[in-house]
Design a protein around this motif. Structure first.
Motif, PDB file in Angstrom:
ATOM      1  N   GLN A 198       0.831  -1.199   0.000  1.00  0.00           N
ATOM      2  CA  GLN A 198       0.000   0.000   0.000  1.00  0.00           C
ATOM      3  C   GLN A 198       0.874   1.261   0.000  1.00  0.00           C
ATOM      4  O   GLN A 198       1.966   1.258   0.582  1.00  0.00           O
ATOM      5  N   PRO A 199       0.447   2.366  -0.640  1.00  0.00           N
ATOM      6  CA  PRO A 199      -0.851   2.501  -1.312  1.00  0.00           C
ATOM      7  C   PRO A 199      -0.807   2.209  -2.803  1.00  0.00           C
ATOM      8  O   PRO A 199      -1.808   2.339  -3.498  1.00  0.00           O
ATOM      9  N   TYR A 200       0.353   1.838  -3.345  1.00  0.00           N
ATOM     10  CA  TYR A 200       0.489   1.745  -4.802  1.00  0.00           C
ATOM     11  C   TYR A 200       0.507   0.328  -5.342  1.00  0.00           C
ATOM     12  O   TYR A 200       0.785   0.116  -6.506  1.00  0.00           O
ATOM     13  N   GLY A 201       0.258  -0.668  -4.500  1.00  0.00           N
ATOM     14  CA  GLY A 201       0.307  -2.035  -4.976  1.00  0.00           C
ATOM     15  C   GLY A 201       1.701  -2.622  -4.818  1.00  0.00           C
ATOM     16  O   GLY A 201       2.559  -2.089  -4.118  1.00  0.00           O
ATOM     17  N   ARG A 202       1.953  -3.726  -5.498  1.00  0.00           N
ATOM     18  CA  ARG A 202       3.216  -4.440  -5.320  1.00  0.00           C
ATOM     19  C   ARG A 202       4.346  -3.843  -6.151  1.00  0.00           C
ATOM     20  O   ARG A 202       4.121  -3.268  -7.205  1.00  0.00           O
ATOM     21  N   TYR A 203       5.547  -4.056  -5.671  1.00  0.00           N
ATOM     22  CA  TYR A 203       6.750  -3.694  -6.408  1.00  0.00           C
ATOM     23  C   TYR A 203       7.477  -4.986  -6.787  1.00  0.00           C
ATOM     24  O   TYR A 203       7.414  -5.967  -6.067  1.00  0.00           O
ATOM     25  N   PRO A 204       8.186  -4.979  -7.893  1.00  0.00           N
ATOM     26  CA  PRO A 204       8.871  -6.218  -8.302  1.00  0.00           C
ATOM     27  C   PRO A 204      10.088  -6.498  -7.438  1.00  0.00           C
ATOM     28  O   PRO A 204      10.722  -5.591  -6.897  1.00  0.00           O
ATOM     29  N   TRP A 205      10.421  -7.785  -7.345  1.00  0.00           N
ATOM     30  CA  TRP A 205      11.681  -8.175  -6.731  1.00  0.00           C
ATOM     31  C   TRP A 205      12.844  -7.805  -7.650  1.00  0.00           C
ATOM     32  O   TRP A 205      12.689  -7.727  -8.877  1.00  0.00           O
ATOM     33  N   ARG A 206      14.012  -7.645  -7.066  1.00  0.00           N
ATOM     34  CA  ARG A 206      15.242  -7.449  -7.832  1.00  0.00           C
ATOM     35  C   ARG A 206      16.318  -8.365  -7.260  1.00  0.00           C
ATOM     36  O   ARG A 206      16.352  -8.621  -6.059  1.00  0.00           O
ATOM     37  N   PHE A 207      17.213  -8.835  -8.116  1.00  0.00           N
ATOM     38  CA  PHE A 207      18.342  -9.628  -7.641  1.00  0.00           C
ATOM     39  C   PHE A 207      19.294  -8.742  -6.837  1.00  0.00           C
ATOM     40  O   PHE A 207      19.532  -7.584  -7.178  1.00  0.00           O
ATOM     41  N   GLU A 208      19.840  -9.297  -5.777  1.00  0.00           N
ATOM     42  CA  GLU A 208      20.815  -8.571  -4.963  1.00  0.00           C
ATOM     43  C   GLU A 208      21.897  -9.541  -4.493  1.00  0.00           C
ATOM     44  O   GLU A 208      21.594 -10.643  -4.030  1.00  0.00           O
ATOM     45  N   TYR A 209      23.126  -9.140  -4.646  1.00  0.00           N
ATOM     46  CA  TYR A 209      24.247  -9.915  -4.115  1.00  0.00           C
ATOM     47  C   TYR A 209      24.732  -9.243  -2.835  1.00  0.00           C
ATOM     48  O   TYR A 209      25.133  -8.075  -2.847  1.00  0.00           O
ATOM     49  N   ARG A 210      24.695  -9.979  -1.742  1.00  0.00           N
ATOM     50  CA  ARG A 210      25.131  -9.441  -0.456  1.00  0.00           C
ATOM     51  C   ARG A 210      26.473 -10.068  -0.086  1.00  0.00           C
ATOM     52  O   ARG A 210      26.551 -11.208   0.372  1.00  0.00           O
ATOM     53  N   GLU A 211      27.505  -9.308  -0.313  1.00  0.00           N
ATOM     54  CA  GLU A 211      28.871  -9.804  -0.098  1.00  0.00           C
ATOM     55  C   GLU A 211      29.089 -10.261   1.342  1.00  0.00           C
ATOM     56  O   GLU A 211      29.767 -11.262   1.600  1.00  0.00           O
ATOM     57  N   GLU A 212      28.490  -9.542   2.282  1.00  0.00           N
ATOM     58  CA  GLU A 212      28.694  -9.880   3.689  1.00  0.00           C
ATOM     59  C   GLU A 212      28.046 -11.206   4.072  1.00  0.00           C
ATOM     60  O   GLU A 212      28.363 -11.782   5.134  1.00  0.00           O
ATOM     61  N   ASP A 213      27.143 -11.721   3.226  1.00  0.00           N
ATOM     62  CA  ASP A 213      26.457 -12.979   3.524  1.00  0.00           C
ATOM     63  C   ASP A 213      26.999 -14.137   2.686  1.00  0.00           C
ATOM     64  O   ASP A 213      26.461 -15.236   2.719  1.00  0.00           O
ATOM     65  N   HIS A 214      28.057 -13.883   1.910  1.00  0.00           N
ATOM     66  CA  HIS A 214      28.619 -14.919   1.044  1.00  0.00           C
ATOM     67  C   HIS A 214      29.741 -15.682   1.753  1.00  0.00           C
ATOM     68  O   HIS A 214      30.561 -15.094   2.472  1.00  0.00           O
TER      69      HIS A 214
END
Length: 466
Positions: A198-214
Motif C-alpha cells: 500500500q498505497p500503490y500495490g506491489r513492487y517487483p523483486w530485484r536480484f541482490e548480491y550481499r557480499e557480507e552474507d557470502h
C-alpha cells in the motif's frame, strides 16, 4: 500447389517448432524450402517482434499489473503462443518453463513469472551457460527454491540440489557433499525486500548480491577445490558430459519423441542413443549453444521421420487448435476464459505441480483430460464463423471436395496431414459415407458437415499425437 509430402513435412516441423500452421502458411513455407525455414525459426529476422504485447495491453491492461492476476498472466502467455511471429521463441520458452519449473502457487507474483518467461524467450535459444547463470539470478527462481534463505552461517541446499539434479547434470552424477558445496557458493545471492503493497500495490523483486552474507571459504566441488562462487559452480557443471546428455535428452523428449520420465533416465536407455550422442556433440562443439542443437535436430533425418511420435501437451492442444480455427488472433474478452483450458487438461501454465515440472507423454492422458481435449476441439471447430474455419471451408469448396472420402482426406490434411490407423480410417469413412456426397448448394449444411468430421477426428487417438 505444393507437393503433399512437402506440406506434411512442413506441418510436422511447425507443430514441433511452434504451435502449427494453416494451409496458406504451409504453402508459403514450403516455397521457401525446408532448411531455409529451419534457419529462419532458429534465427528470426530482425523485423519480427514476437507476440502483440501492445495490442494485448490495450484491451486487457490487467495482464501486466504489478503483482499480477494469475489468470490474466496465463492469458498473456497463451495469446503470445497464438499470435507470435516467432513461434520457436515461444515454444522454447514453454520448454524451459517445463525444465526450470517455477510456480505462481508459491510466488503469488505472476508478474515475476512473466518476467521469467520473457527471459526464456530472450535467452532460451542462446548459450546454455548464460541462461543458467541468468536463471541463478532470477528473482522468481531464487524465491521458488529458497536461495533468499541461503546464508553464510545457515546454508539452504534447495537451489544447489535442484541445480544439479534437475537443471544440469541429473541424479547419480554428484554427491551430497557436492550439493552442500554448490549451495555454499550461492550464499548471498538473494532478492531485495519488497516495499509495502500500500498505497500503490506491489513492487517487483530485484536480484541482490550481499557480499557480507557470502561464504568465501574454500570449497571442493566435483573433485575441484577453490574459493568458488556461483559463477564458478556453473562454469564447472556445464562442462560435465552428464550435463550435455541431460539437456539434450530433454530437448529430444520435448521436440522429437516421447522419452521415459526423468526419474527413470539413470536406468532407461534413450529412445535413440545415436541421435542423442549427435546432439550432445553439437552442444559441446558449439560451446553450449542451444540454437545450434535445434538447427541440427530439425534438419536431421531422424527428426523428419519422427512424425506423430509424441503426445501433445495441453498447451499445444489449446494453442494449435486456436491457430487452426483462427480464434483469438485479436485479444477478445473471452481470452480470460480460454486461458484456463490447458489447466483442465492437466497443465496449468505458470503453475507446474512441482520443481520437477510435468510428467509428459502418456501421462498427459487420463479419462478426464482426454474428455477435456476432445470437447475443446469439438467446441472450436463447430464455430464455423471463425476466420480459420471459414478459410478451411472455402478451400474445400474451391477444391471441389465431393465424395465422403474426399471430405475425410481434406479434413485430415487441414488438421495437420494426420495419419490414421486402418481401424480409425474405416470408422471415420463409414460415418462420412453415411452422409453421401457433399452438397455445396447449402453451404451452411456443408459447413456443419465439415465441422462434424473435424470434431470426430479431434476425438481420435491419432489426433492426440504431434
Amino acid at each position: 500447389m505444393s507437393n503433399k509430402e512437402d506440406l506434411a513435412l512442413m506441418a510436422h516441423l511447425m507443430r514441433r517448432a511452434g504451435f502449427g500452421a494453416n494451409r496458406e502458411e504451409l504453402e508459403a513455407l514450403v516455397a521457401k524450402g525446408y532448411d531455409a525455414v529451419v534457419d529462419e525459426l532458429v534465427d528470426p529476422p530482425a523485423d519480427r517482434h514476437g507476440g502483440k504485447a501492445e495490442l494485448l495491453l490495450r484491451y486487457h491492461p490487467g495482464v501486466l499489473l504489478p503483482g499480477g492476476n494469475p489468470v490474466m498472466g496465463q492469458a498473456n502467455w497463451l495469446y503470445n503462443m497464438v499470435s507470435t511471429d516467432k513461434p520457436l521463441e515461444e515454444k522454447i520458452a514453454l520448454f524451459w518453463h517445463h525444465v526450470f519449473a517455477t510456480g505462481n502457487s508459491k510466488l503469488d507474483n505472476c508478474d515475476q513469472m512473466l518476467t521469467q518467461i520473457e527471459m526464456f524467450r530472450e535467452l532460451g535459444m542462446g548459450n546454455y551457460q548464460d541462461l543458467i547463470l541468468e536463471l541463478s539470478r532470477n528473482p522468481a527462481m531464487i524465491y521458488w527454491l529458497d536461495n533468499n534463505e541461503n546464508h553464510r552461517d545457515a546454508v539452504n541446499e534447495n537451489w544447489g540440489r535442484e541445480l544439479l539434479e534437475l537443471f544440469t547434470m541429473g541424479v547419480s552424477n554428484y554427491t551430497e557433499v557436492d550439493v552442500r558445496e554448490a549451495s555454499r557458493a550461492f550464499t548471498g545471492w538473494t532478492i531485495t525486500p519488497k516495499l509495502p503493497r500500500q498505497p500503490y500495490g506491489r513492487y517487483p523483486w530485484r536480484f541482490e548480491y550481499r557480499e557480507e552474507d557470502h561464504d568465501f571459504e574454500e570449497k571442493t566441488f566435483l573433485g575441484q577445490t577453490g574459493n568458488f562462487n556461483g559463477e564458478d559452480i556453473i562454469d564447472i557443471v556445464v562442462k560435465e558430459p552428464a550435463t550435455a546428455r541431460f539437456i539434450c535428452r530433454h530437448l529430444y523428449n520435448f521436440f522429437v519423441a516421447d522419452e521415459p520420465q526423468v526419474p527413470a533416465w539413470t536406468i532407461e536407455p534413450a529412445r535413440d542413443e545415436e541421435a542423442l550422442d549427435a546432439m550432445c556433440n553439437v552442444f559441446e562443439e558449439s560451446n553450449y549453444e542451444i540454437r545450434e542443437v535445434l538447427r541440427f535436430m530439425f534438419k536431421s533425418e531422424w527428426f523428419k521421420e519422427a512424425r506423430f511420435s509424441k503426445i501433445k501437451s495441453p498447451a499445444e492442444v489449446v494453442a494449435s487448435t486456436m491457430k487452426m480455427v483462427g480464434a483469438y488472433e485479436f485479444p477478445d474478452p473471452g481470452l480470460a476464459k480460454i486461458c484456463r483450458e490447458p489447466g483442465y487438461m492437466g497443465q496449468d501454465i505458470l503453475d507446474p505441480p512441482s520443481v520437477e515440472g510435468w510428467h509428459t507423454g502418456s501421462e498427459w492422458i487420463n479419462s478426464g483430460s482426454l474428455l477435456a481435449r476432445i470437447n475443446f476441439v469439438a467446441d472450436n471447430v463447430n464455430k464455423t464463423s471463425l476466420p480459420g474455419m471459414q478459410t478451411i471451408i472455402s478451400h474445400m469448396k474451391t477444391e471441389g471436395i465431393n465424395t465422403p472420402q474426399d471430405l475425410l482426406n481434406s479434413c485430415l490434411d487441414h488438421m495437420g496431414f494426420l495419419e490414421l490407423s486402418s481401424e480409425t480410417r474405416e470408422q471415420l469413412s463409414a460415418h462420412a459415407g453415411a452422409g453421401g456426397n457433399m452438397d455445396w448448394s447449402d453451404e451452411s449444411a456443408a459447413s456443419a458437415r465439415i465441422a462434424e468430421m473435424m470434431a470426430l477426428i479431434g476425438a481420435t487417438t491419432e489426433f492426440q499425437f504431434a
